[in-house]
Design a protein around this motif. Structure first.
Motif, PDB file in Angstrom:
ATOM      1  N   SER A  40       0.825  -1.202   0.000  1.00 15.41           N
ATOM      2  CA  SER A  40       0.000   0.000   0.000  1.00 15.41           C
ATOM      3  C   SER A  40       0.867   1.263   0.000  1.00 15.41           C
ATOM      4  CB  SER A  40      -0.923   0.007   1.211  1.00 15.41           C
ATOM      5  OG  SER A  40      -1.680   1.192   1.247  1.00 15.41           O
ATOM      6  N   MET A  41       2.006   1.195   0.692  1.00 16.52           N
ATOM      7  CA  MET A  41       2.902   2.352   0.732  1.00 16.52           C
ATOM      8  C   MET A  41       3.358   2.734  -0.677  1.00 16.52           C
ATOM      9  SD  MET A  41       5.355   1.383   3.913  1.00 16.52           S
ATOM     10  CE  MET A  41       4.681   0.787   5.455  1.00 16.52           C
ATOM     11  N   VAL A  42       3.621   1.726  -1.504  1.00 18.23           N
ATOM     12  CA  VAL A  42       4.050   1.971  -2.878  1.00 18.23           C
ATOM     13  C   VAL A  42       2.916   2.620  -3.673  1.00 18.23           C
ATOM     14  CG1 VAL A  42       4.822   0.887  -5.032  1.00 18.23           C
ATOM     15  CG2 VAL A  42       5.748   0.113  -2.833  1.00 18.23           C
ATOM     16  N   LEU A  43       1.708   2.068  -3.547  1.00 16.90           N
ATOM     17  CA  LEU A  43       0.563   2.642  -4.260  1.00 16.90           C
ATOM     18  C   LEU A  43       0.284   4.070  -3.808  1.00 16.90           C
ATOM     19  CD1 LEU A  43      -1.890  -0.393  -4.323  1.00 16.90           C
ATOM     20  CD2 LEU A  43      -0.496   0.501  -6.201  1.00 16.90           C
ATOM     21  N   ARG A  44       0.382   4.307  -2.522  1.00 19.47           N
ATOM     22  CA  ARG A  44       0.138   5.649  -1.980  1.00 19.47           C
ATOM     23  C   ARG A  44       1.145   6.645  -2.549  1.00 19.47           C
ATOM     24  NH1 ARG A  44      -3.433   9.272  -0.100  1.00 19.47           N
ATOM     25  NH2 ARG A  44      -2.476  10.653   1.378  1.00 19.47           N
ATOM     26  N   GLN A  45       2.412   6.251  -2.589  1.00 21.89           N
ATOM     27  CA  GLN A  45       3.436   7.126  -3.157  1.00 21.89           C
ATOM     28  C   GLN A  45       3.171   7.386  -4.636  1.00 21.89           C
ATOM     29  OE1 GLN A  45       4.809   8.459  -0.134  1.00 21.89           O
ATOM     30  NE2 GLN A  45       6.276   8.866  -1.734  1.00 21.89           N
ATOM     31  N   LEU A  46       2.705   6.367  -5.341  1.00 25.36           N
ATOM     32  CA  LEU A  46       2.416   6.521  -6.765  1.00 25.36           C
ATOM     33  C   LEU A  46       1.340   7.575  -6.997  1.00 25.36           C
ATOM     34  CD1 LEU A  46       2.735   5.663  -9.729  1.00 25.36           C
ATOM     35  CD2 LEU A  46       1.024   3.878  -9.281  1.00 25.36           C
ATOM     36  N   VAL A  47       0.233   7.476  -6.266  1.00 23.47           N
ATOM     37  CA  VAL A  47      -0.877   8.407  -6.510  1.00 23.47           C
ATOM     38  C   VAL A  47      -0.616   9.800  -5.943  1.00 23.47           C
ATOM     39  CG1 VAL A  47      -2.606   6.579  -6.701  1.00 23.47           C
ATOM     40  CG2 VAL A  47      -2.250   7.693  -4.503  1.00 23.47           C
TER      41      VAL A  47
END
Length: 147
Positions: A40-47
């Motif tokens: 989720s941390m990766v997805l959050r950084q992406l968006v």
């Protein structure tokens, strides 16, 4: 009646955390572990900050915890499940929180009570549904020591 215990850890955080916690679980007892989800941390950084920030997050082994002002190791859900099994506990529940909330970049909209109520309803609907549990901001695993 359920007794909840919060253990202040006298040990440094490492892969033995779950094993040490599991020693306090008697037969038929349950352990609930909640951890930030590295995926989720990766997805959050992406968006929020784009693909370069997402790549940096993906490659990092630790994350800075602002609340406690220290770096914490990242633990994947599959590693946590393996740690619980190795400690002799049987997984009985898998849940996620902050599934939709962490992917929304417009935090101002969350101040609208009707919007927030709908967001909360969505979070409740997704909290135990795959694949959403796997991308949740926080992962909660509940495991039981066989009686």
């Amino acid at each position: 009646m359920t007794a909840w215990t919060r253990f202040p850890s006298p040990w440094p955080a490492d892969a033995g955390d779950v094993r040490r916690l599991a020693t306090a679980v008697r037969p038929g007892g349950r352990l609930s572990v909640m951890v930030p989800n590295p995926a989720s941390m990766v997805l959050r950084q992406l968006v929020t900050d784009g693909p370069e920030a997402a790549l940096t997050e993906l490659r990092a082994d630790t994350k800075h915890a602002v609340t406690f002002d220290h770096d914490v190791r990242k633990v994947s859900t599959s590693d946590l499940e393996a740690d619980l099994a190795a400690a002799g506990l049987r997984l009985t529940g898998r849940f996620g929180t902050r599934i939709a909330n962490d992917l929304l970049t417009d935090n101002e909209a969350k101040n609208d009570p009707a919007y927030f109520d709908t967001l909360l309803e969505l979070e409740r609907a997704l909290c135990d549904q795959e694949p959403f549990v796997r991308i949740a901001g926080m992962c909660q695993l509940v495991a039981e020591r066989p009686g």
